[in-house]
Design a protein around this motif. Structure first.
Motif, PDB file in Angstrom:
ATOM      1  N   ARG A  79     -14.900  -0.097   2.483  1.00  0.00           N
ATOM      2  CA  ARG A  79     -14.619   0.139   1.170  1.00  0.00           C
ATOM      3  C   ARG A  79     -13.587   1.053   1.187  1.00  0.00           C
ATOM      4  NH1 ARG A  79     -18.751   2.660  -3.241  1.00  0.00           N
ATOM      5  NH2 ARG A  79     -18.380   4.418  -2.102  1.00  0.00           N
ATOM      6  N   PHE A  80     -12.452   1.368   1.103  1.00  0.00           N
ATOM      7  CA  PHE A  80     -11.450   1.976   0.896  1.00  0.00           C
ATOM      8  C   PHE A  80     -11.219   2.731  -0.537  1.00  0.00           C
ATOM      9  CE2 PHE A  80      -7.083   2.711   0.871  1.00  0.00           C
ATOM     10  CZ  PHE A  80      -6.456   3.476   1.213  1.00  0.00           C
ATOM     11  N   THR A  81     -11.209   3.823  -0.337  1.00  0.00           N
ATOM     12  CA  THR A  81     -10.970   4.696  -1.892  1.00  0.00           C
ATOM     13  C   THR A  81     -10.028   5.664  -1.598  1.00  0.00           C
ATOM     14  OG1 THR A  81     -13.011   4.478  -2.714  1.00  0.00           O
ATOM     15  CG2 THR A  81     -11.585   6.270  -3.710  1.00  0.00           C
ATOM     16  N   LEU A  82      -8.515   5.786  -2.746  1.00  0.00           N
ATOM     17  CA  LEU A  82      -7.647   6.648  -2.278  1.00  0.00           C
ATOM     18  C   LEU A  82      -7.668   7.089  -3.412  1.00  0.00           C
ATOM     19  CD1 LEU A  82      -4.388   6.872  -0.542  1.00  0.00           C
ATOM     20  CD2 LEU A  82      -3.849   4.914  -1.947  1.00  0.00           C
ATOM     21  N   ASN A  83      -6.783   8.597  -3.664  1.00  0.00           N
ATOM     22  CA  ASN A  83      -6.548   8.844  -4.910  1.00  0.00           C
ATOM     23  C   ASN A  83      -5.620  10.502  -4.145  1.00  0.00           C
ATOM     24  OD1 ASN A  83      -8.259  11.224  -4.156  1.00  0.00           O
ATOM     25  ND2 ASN A  83      -9.811  10.942  -4.872  1.00  0.00           N
ATOM     26  N   ALA A  84      -4.893  10.942  -5.782  1.00  0.00           N
ATOM     27  CA  ALA A  84      -4.338  11.784  -4.683  1.00  0.00           C
ATOM     28  C   ALA A  84      -4.146  12.777  -4.010  1.00  0.00           C
ATOM     29  CB  ALA A  84      -3.571  12.083  -6.720  1.00  0.00           C
ATOM     30  N   ASP A  85      -5.708  12.795  -3.752  1.00  0.00           N
ATOM     31  CA  ASP A  85      -6.304  13.924  -2.963  1.00  0.00           C
ATOM     32  C   ASP A  85      -6.665  13.735  -1.442  1.00  0.00           C
ATOM     33  OD1 ASP A  85      -5.854  16.361  -4.887  1.00  0.00           O
ATOM     34  OD2 ASP A  85      -7.401  15.409  -5.445  1.00  0.00           O
ATOM     35  N   GLU A  86      -6.925  12.199  -1.595  1.00  0.00           N
ATOM     36  CA  GLU A  86      -7.380  11.705   0.130  1.00  0.00           C
ATOM     37  C   GLU A  86      -8.030  10.639  -0.194  1.00  0.00           C
ATOM     38  OE1 GLU A  86     -11.447  13.002   0.921  1.00  0.00           O
ATOM     39  OE2 GLU A  86     -12.340  12.334  -0.861  1.00  0.00           O
ATOM     40  N   ALA A  87      -8.524   9.738   1.324  1.00  0.00           N
ATOM     41  CA  ALA A  87      -8.113   8.506   1.333  1.00  0.00           C
ATOM     42  C   ALA A  87      -9.734   8.950   1.965  1.00  0.00           C
ATOM     43  CB  ALA A  87      -7.349   8.251   2.183  1.00  0.00           C
ATOM     44  N   LEU A  88     -10.571   7.488   1.847  1.00  0.00           N
ATOM     45  CA  LEU A  88     -11.564   8.124   2.176  1.00  0.00           C
ATOM     46  C   LEU A  88     -11.924   6.174   2.175  1.00  0.00           C
ATOM     47  CD1 LEU A  88     -14.796   9.462   2.199  1.00  0.00           C
ATOM     48  CD2 LEU A  88     -14.962   8.166  -0.362  1.00  0.00           C
ATOM     49  N   PHE A  89     -12.938   6.095   3.579  1.00  0.00           N
ATOM     50  CA  PHE A  89     -13.398   5.240   4.413  1.00  0.00           C
ATOM     51  C   PHE A  89     -15.322   5.593   4.479  1.00  0.00           C
ATOM     52  CE2 PHE A  89      -8.913   5.995   5.312  1.00  0.00           C
ATOM     53  CZ  PHE A  89      -8.504   4.865   4.977  1.00  0.00           C
ATOM     54  N   GLU A  90     -15.433   4.021   3.660  1.00  0.00           N
ATOM     55  CA  GLU A  90     -17.200   3.620   3.884  1.00  0.00           C
ATOM     56  C   GLU A  90     -17.148   2.658   4.191  1.00  0.00           C
ATOM     57  OE1 GLU A  90     -18.696   6.311  -0.010  1.00  0.00           O
ATOM     58  OE2 GLU A  90     -16.677   5.405  -0.251  1.00  0.00           O
ATOM     59  N   ALA A  91     -18.144   2.796   5.049  1.00  0.00           N
ATOM     60  CA  ALA A  91     -18.887   0.955   6.105  1.00  0.00           C
ATOM     61  C   ALA A  91     -19.690   1.054   4.932  1.00  0.00           C
ATOM     62  CB  ALA A  91     -19.324   1.188   7.902  1.00  0.00           C
TER      63      ALA A  91
ATOM     64  N   LEU B   8       0.739  -1.073   0.394  1.00  0.00           N
ATOM     65  CA  LEU B   8       0.107  -0.461  -0.013  1.00  0.00           C
ATOM     66  C   LEU B   8       0.942   1.595   0.344  1.00  0.00           C
ATOM     67  CD1 LEU B   8      -2.687   1.285   0.260  1.00  0.00           C
ATOM     68  CD2 LEU B   8      -2.887   0.933   2.335  1.00  0.00           C
ATOM     69  N   VAL B   9       2.393   1.300   1.080  1.00  0.00           N
ATOM     70  CA  VAL B   9       2.717   1.959   0.754  1.00  0.00           C
ATOM     71  C   VAL B   9       3.741   2.492  -0.872  1.00  0.00           C
ATOM     72  CG1 VAL B   9       4.954   3.044   0.925  1.00  0.00           C
ATOM     73  CG2 VAL B   9       3.641   2.404   2.829  1.00  0.00           C
ATOM     74  N   ALA B  10       3.832   1.640  -1.630  1.00  0.00           N
ATOM     75  CA  ALA B  10       4.321   1.748  -2.923  1.00  0.00           C
ATOM     76  C   ALA B  10       3.311   2.404  -4.071  1.00  0.00           C
ATOM     77  CB  ALA B  10       5.099   0.141  -3.004  1.00  0.00           C
ATOM     78  N   ARG B  11       1.986   1.517  -3.474  1.00  0.00           N
ATOM     79  CA  ARG B  11       0.348   2.138  -4.259  1.00  0.00           C
ATOM     80  C   ARG B  11       0.402   3.777  -4.190  1.00  0.00           C
ATOM     81  NH1 ARG B  11      -3.040  -0.482  -7.288  1.00  0.00           N
ATOM     82  NH2 ARG B  11      -3.061  -1.569  -6.535  1.00  0.00           N
ATOM     83  N   CYS B  12       1.081   4.234  -2.951  1.00  0.00           N
ATOM     84  CA  CYS B  12       0.678   6.013  -2.321  1.00  0.00           C
ATOM     85  C   CYS B  12       1.877   6.817  -3.159  1.00  0.00           C
ATOM     86  CB  CYS B  12       0.843   6.470  -1.135  1.00  0.00           C
ATOM     87  SG  CYS B  12      -0.447   5.905  -0.313  1.00  0.00           S
ATOM     88  N   HIS B  13       3.133   6.017  -3.500  1.00  0.00           N
ATOM     89  CA  HIS B  13       4.082   6.796  -4.038  1.00  0.00           C
ATOM     90  C   HIS B  13       3.822   6.500  -5.511  1.00  0.00           C
ATOM     91  CE1 HIS B  13       6.579   7.437  -0.834  1.00  0.00           C
ATOM     92  NE2 HIS B  13       7.139   6.308  -0.553  1.00  0.00           N
ATOM     93  N   MET B  14       2.810   5.583  -6.279  1.00  0.00           N
ATOM     94  CA  MET B  14       2.445   5.433  -8.057  1.00  0.00           C
ATOM     95  C   MET B  14       1.319   6.402  -7.801  1.00  0.00           C
ATOM     96  SD  MET B  14       2.630   1.266  -8.437  1.00  0.00           S
ATOM     97  CE  MET B  14       1.607   1.487  -9.749  1.00  0.00           C
ATOM     98  N   MET B  15       0.707   6.881  -7.177  1.00  0.00           N
ATOM     99  CA  MET B  15      -0.755   7.663  -7.024  1.00  0.00           C
ATOM    100  C   MET B  15       0.117   9.396  -7.654  1.00  0.00           C
ATOM    101  SD  MET B  15      -3.813   7.231  -6.877  1.00  0.00           S
ATOM    102  CE  MET B  15      -3.670   5.638  -5.985  1.00  0.00           C
ATOM    103  N   THR B  16       1.389   8.998  -6.816  1.00  0.00           N
ATOM    104  CA  THR B  16       1.906  10.768  -6.863  1.00  0.00           C
ATOM    105  C   THR B  16       2.495  11.233  -7.961  1.00  0.00           C
ATOM    106  OG1 THR B  16       4.343   9.895  -6.199  1.00  0.00           O
ATOM    107  CG2 THR B  16       1.731  10.930  -4.359  1.00  0.00           C
ATOM    108  N   LYS B  17       2.253  10.233  -8.772  1.00  0.00           N
ATOM    109  CA  LYS B  17       2.617   9.960  -9.740  1.00  0.00           C
ATOM    110  C   LYS B  17       1.964  10.036 -11.589  1.00  0.00           C
ATOM    111  CE  LYS B  17       7.567   7.568  -9.150  1.00  0.00           C
ATOM    112  NZ  LYS B  17       7.943   7.135  -8.920  1.00  0.00           N
TER     113      LYS B  17
END
Length: 122
Positions: free
Chosen positions: A62-74, A40-49
């Motif tokens: 449900r976890f959603t990650l984009n270059a602006d935020e991390a969103l967690f929804e039950a 997941l750390v590696a995926r975060c680094h890829m997100m910056t690219k």
């Protein structure tokens, strides 16, 4: 974001976060296997690219990650089986407190990297 890492001899390694972001702690403690943190750390680094948003469906969150935020929804937010219109006369409404949490991308990466160091014993 304030958080605390705990080494509990019975429950193991845990993270505790404020009430309004408790779902993030629950996701780290229950949904994300400790062996997946480096990936997941590696995926975060890829997100910056410029990698597009990524969604991970867990057992309850449900976890959603984009270059602006991390969103967690039950998953409970997406339940459509109950007809809540029958409760309209009681002035009841669905309370999403504790069912949604989010944080900025940089804060999430900082938390994730600190969590990675903690579980590695550093």
């Amino acid at each position: 974001m304030e958080y605390q890492f705990i080494r509990d001899p019975i429950a193991g390694l845990k993270v505790r976060i404020s009430d309004e972001q408790a779902l993030i702690a629950r996701w780290l403690n229950e949904e994300l296997d400790k062996s997946e943190v480096a990936e997941l750390v590696a995926r975060c680094h890829m997100m910056t690219k410029g990698q597009p948003a990524w969604v991970r469906l867990g057992n309850e969150i449900r976890f959603t990650l984009n270059a602006d935020e991390a969103l967690f929804e039950a998953h409970a937010l997406f339940q459509e089986g109950d007809d809540i219109s029958q409760y309209a006369d009681d002035a009841l409404e669905l309370d999403d407190h504790g069912l949604v949490a989010g944080c900025g991308f940089e804060d999430f990466v900082a938390l994730l990297m600190a969590w990675q160091a903690f579980i590695a014993g550093k």
